[in-house]
Design an enzyme around this catalytic site. Structure first.
Site, PDB file in Angstrom:
ATOM      1  CE1 TYR A 147      -4.115   1.387  -0.092  1.00 48.14           C
ATOM      2  CE2 TYR A 147      -3.706   2.265   2.098  1.00 48.14           C
ATOM      3  CZ  TYR A 147      -4.479   2.198   0.952  1.00 48.14           C
ATOM      4  OH  TYR A 147      -5.609   2.941   0.876  1.00 48.14           O
TER       5      TYR A 147
ATOM      6  CE  LYS B 281     -21.105 -22.049 -16.246  1.00 52.10           C
ATOM      7  NZ  LYS B 281     -21.081 -22.781 -17.480  1.00 52.10           N
TER       8      LYS B 281
END
Ligand SMILES: NC(=O)c1ccc[n+]([C@@H]2O[C@H](COP(=O)([O-])OP(=O)(O)OC[C@H]3O[C@@H](n4cnc5c(N)ncnc54)[C@H](OP(=O)(O)O)[C@@H]3O)[C@@H](O)[C@H]2O)c1
Ligand SMILES: O=C(O)C[C@H](O)C(=O)O
Ligand SMILES: [Mg+2]
Length: 751
Positions: free
Chosen positions: A41, A96
């Site tokens: 970060y 999926k």
């Protein structure tokens, strides 16, 4: 033909546990220290941001874009269930996403867009281009799906692929190549009837026509019947393109004499009469999900010569796009493709068809519990075929490179194939292999603790998964009530419940037990109490008398107690060479630890015994055993009397002349890390160990629990080894699935 029975309750429980839904996201970089945070970060993250802003191609290096695919829908054609809306489709889309991960190591996230307006849909997807390496559109109804896909392909610079169209078409084509091969017909000659002129149907027929099927030989039907030239009701431009001049009006009429039926419509659309009227050796692909146009049983009842496929995994010949989309995207992502073009799709179809005609590896046969060879019941590879991951993406990537779709062509194809092999988690195939062996063994499994709902669920699943018969020890009324409470009321009649009151063998069991215990301070009353009232003892007696092939217990009492009870009947103790081995499965790696159950404080001879037992278990799992005797010192430094037995144990194995690799003593990092091993060129280990023999039960327990709690490892065991019959002892914290795994291990007689 075996159909796995699944209840609605099981389907809901599967989605509810262990956390709602089917996947989560985890970090691939350390996120523990202040430094990690500064890199991941701000301020560190600014560096790749600036680099990418200057050169967008670097996004493939510094972000997850290159291996991230969005599964996007609006839920307007969810399987064959119709328009369930965006939210209603989420379980399919999550599914999926996990298939992408499981079969091709593609990271994927589901996105459900709440709109039926193609323009709004197109805009939303277009705006997401920076995030993803590819877009998999799913379950969007025709004709909107054609407009959406076409526009997105034109306007986006990453692959956009509507799975229900092209995924289905590719698999259908692969299956048909082989089905026609078997029936001795040519695609140019066959009469094809397609039912369903939506997303899947139009794409299938277009691909087949591009592969040689004749326009005049293809009749297409939808809810209004045959699509003939001049029809006006329910038409659109995509249907019109396939209209033929014909007098046929209904599906029934069209099926008369047809060679091939392709169904991408809805449940039950085809009748037995229609199948009866088809040409010899008819090919029937009933691909509607979850329920086909006609079941294989119904089709075969009237036509033995039919070659039948469905979209489901519980029948042979699964023609389902799961065989395509993971590998198409894998290949496309690996060349940083701009698109998935027709050549890549056709290469995929041919590679799949060719794979099915090859000799099937034992591993596949194991996973399906039967040997498969090219023929009527095996025209297309099975989803668990481990060759798919390193064969299909290679064909797709090559075709992409040959046709200019690649932004970054692969130079060394051999290295690419190796890289693909490494993507698959070896531990998954081990568990699958064990399941398959259990299925073949068909062991009658004794579940001793029939009063525990977890045990009951495991027993029901054991039986319903086709592993064999489950014998549950308990009281019939109690079992019934607990099954009902667990939402498994329909399983009550399936399970055989056994107890001391309903067995004709109690006297035999007692005689046997008395003969074992009479000189150990037990009188006839004690023996009666043990045999008739203690379910661990009773179950062990059943097993000892062959009234069951394996035993699973220990979910309700501490393992030391259970082991002591079992020992009244069997010699499952250190003195008789028994040992407990626990398998830790983590990040594609499997390591066995022993002794985790039987020996408190083994000496060097015991340690050598434990190593031999663990090596046996490892071989049963398909591993080449490599044993390290571990301690806090490595090859004599620092010197400690406590480490001495770990140093002596290898010498015992040397005397015994065992046939596996072993070495010691050493610390765990030296045992498991190839680089750390380089400091000891004299070591007899040729690579990292997969079996750690630890100095005592406490260190075994500490290591296993630490890995489980801190590392998130999957723990299988302790596997009890070295007892005359297969007995596995679970723990009081075991889940139903853990208990089932133990039953599978017992069924495989792995100890
Ligand atoms: N096995 C696989 O891999 C796979 C892949 C994709 C799709 N599918 C299945 O294929 C089916 C269709 O999916 P889709 O995405 O193409 O949906 P879609 O775009 O909504 O198209 C459905 C088509 O089927 C027609 N239809 C519906 N019920 C019918 C019936 N009883 N008789 C004749 N035609 C009927 C519709 O006719 P109208 O045009 O007259 O409305 C429409 O043309 C679903 O069951 C889906 O699960 C299977
Ligand atoms: O999801 C499936 O099983 C296949 C296909 O995408 C379908 O919509 O039926
Ligand atoms: Mg679909």
């Amino acid at each position: 033909m075996s159909k796995t029975k699944i209840t609605d309750e099981e389907a809901l429980a599967f989605h509810l546990e262990p956390t709602p839904g089917k996947f989560e996201i985890s970090a691939t970089v350390p996120m523990t220290t202040q430094r990690d945070l500064s890199l991941a970060y701000s301020p560190g993250v600014a560096v790749p941001c600036l680099a990418i802003a200057e050169n967008p191609a670097l996004a493939y290096d510094y972000t997850n874009k290159g291996n991230l695919v969005a599964v996007i829908t609006n839920g307007t054609a969810v399987l064959g269930l119709g328009n369930l809306g965006a939210l209603g489709s989420k379980p399919v889309m999550e599914g999926k996403a996990v298939l992408f991960k499981r079969f091709a190591d593609v990271n994927s996230i589901d996105i459900e867009l709440d709109t039926e307006d193609p323009e709004a849909f197109i805009n939303a997807v277009k705006l997401m281009e920076p995030t993803f390496g590819g877009i998999n559109l799913e379950d969007i109804k025709a004709p909107e799906c054609f407009i959406i896909e076409q526009r997105l392909k034109e306007e986006m610079d990453i692959p956009v692929f509507h799975d229900d169209q092209h995924g289905t078409a590719v698999i259908c084509a692969a299956g048909l190549i082989n089905a026609l091969h078997i029936s001795g017909k040519k695609i140019e000659d066959v009469r094809i009837v397609l039912n369903g002129a939506g997303a899947a149907g139009i794409a299938c027929i277009e691909l087949l026509k591009s592969m040689g099927a004749q326009h005049a030989n293809c009749i297409i039907c939808d809810t209004k019947g045959v699509i003939y030239q001049g029809r006006s009701a329910g038409m659109n431009q995509w249907k019109s393109a396939h209209a033929v001049p014909t007098d046929l009006r209904t599906l029934e009429e069209a099926m008369n004499g047809a060679d091939v039926f392709l169904g991408v419509s809805a449940k039950g659309a085809v009748t037995q009469d229609m199948v009866r009227a088809m040409a010899p050796n008819p090919v029937i692909f009933a691909m509607a999900n979850p329920d086909p146009e006609i079941t294989p049983e119904e089709a075969h009842e009237v036509r033995e010569d039919a070659i039948v496929a469905t979209g489901r995994s519980d029948y042979p010949n699964q023609v389902n796009n799961v065989l395509g989309f993971p590998y198409l995207f894998r290949g496309a992502l690996d060349i940083h493709a701009r698109a998935i073009n027709d050549e890549m799709k056709i290469a995929c179809a041919h590679a799949l068809a060719a794979l099915a005609r090859e000799d099937v590896p034992d591993e596949v046969a194991l996973a399906y519990g039967k040997s498969l060879s090219f023929g009527r019941d095996y025209i297309i590879p099975t989803p668990f075929d481990p060759r798919l991951i390193h064969r299909i993406p290679v064909a797709v990537a090559k075709a992409g490179m040959d046709t200019g779709a690649a932004r970054r062509p692969i130079i060394d194809m051999e290295a690419y194939e190796l890289n693909l092999k490494g993507r698959m988690d070896p531990t998954a195939s081990i568990l699958r292999g064990l399941n398959a062996r259990a299925r073949t063994a068909q062991s009658q499994m004794i579940f001793a603790e029939g009063d525990d709902p977890r045990v009951l669920r495991a027993a029901v699943t054991y039986q319903r998964s086709g592993f064999g018969k489950a014998l549950v020890v308990g009281r019939a009324d109690d079992v019934k009530q607990k099954l009902e409470e667990a939402g498994l009321a329909d399983a009550v009649s399936e399970l055989e419940v056994i107890n001391a009151a309903n067995t004709p063998h109690l006297e035999t069991y007692k005689d046997f037990l008395y003969s074992r215990l009479q000189r150990k301070g037990f009188d006839l009353k004690d023996v009666h109490r043990l045999a008739a009232r203690d379910r661990h003892v009773f179950s062990a007696l059943m097993l000892a008398h062959g009234h069951g092939d394996g035993l699973v217990t220990g979910a309700t009492r501490k393992s030391a107690h259970v082991l002591a009870q079992v020992n009244h009947v069997f010699d499952a103790d250190a003195a008789h060479g028994a040992a407990g081995v626990t398998a830790l499965l983590h990040k594609g790696r499997i390591v066995l630890i022993g002794d985790t159950l039987v020996h408190e404080w083994p000496d060097e001879n015991d340690l050598a015994n434990i190593a031999e037992r663990a090596a046996g278990v490892a071989r049963h799992m398909g591993l080449d055993p490599r044993v390290a005797f571990v301690s806090f010192s490595t090859f004599g430094y620092p010197v400690s009397e406590r480490a001495e037995k770990m140093y002596l144990a290898p010498a015992v194995l040397e005397q015994r002349g065992v046939s596996f690799e072993y070495e010691g003593e050493m610390t765990v990092d030296v045992a498991l890390n190839a680089t750390a091993q380089e400091a000891y060129p004299f070591s007899r280990l040729t690579g990292p160990a997969n079996i750690l023999i630890v100095p005592a039960r406490h260190s075994a327990s500490i290591s296993v629990k630490l890995m489980q709690e801190m590392g998130g490892a999957t723990v299988v065991g302790p596997i009890l080894s070295g007892v005359d019959k297969p007995i596995q002892i679970c723990s009081t914290t075991s889940t139903a699935n853990d208990i089932l795994n133990m039953a599978v291990l017992a069924a495989c007689d792995i100890g």
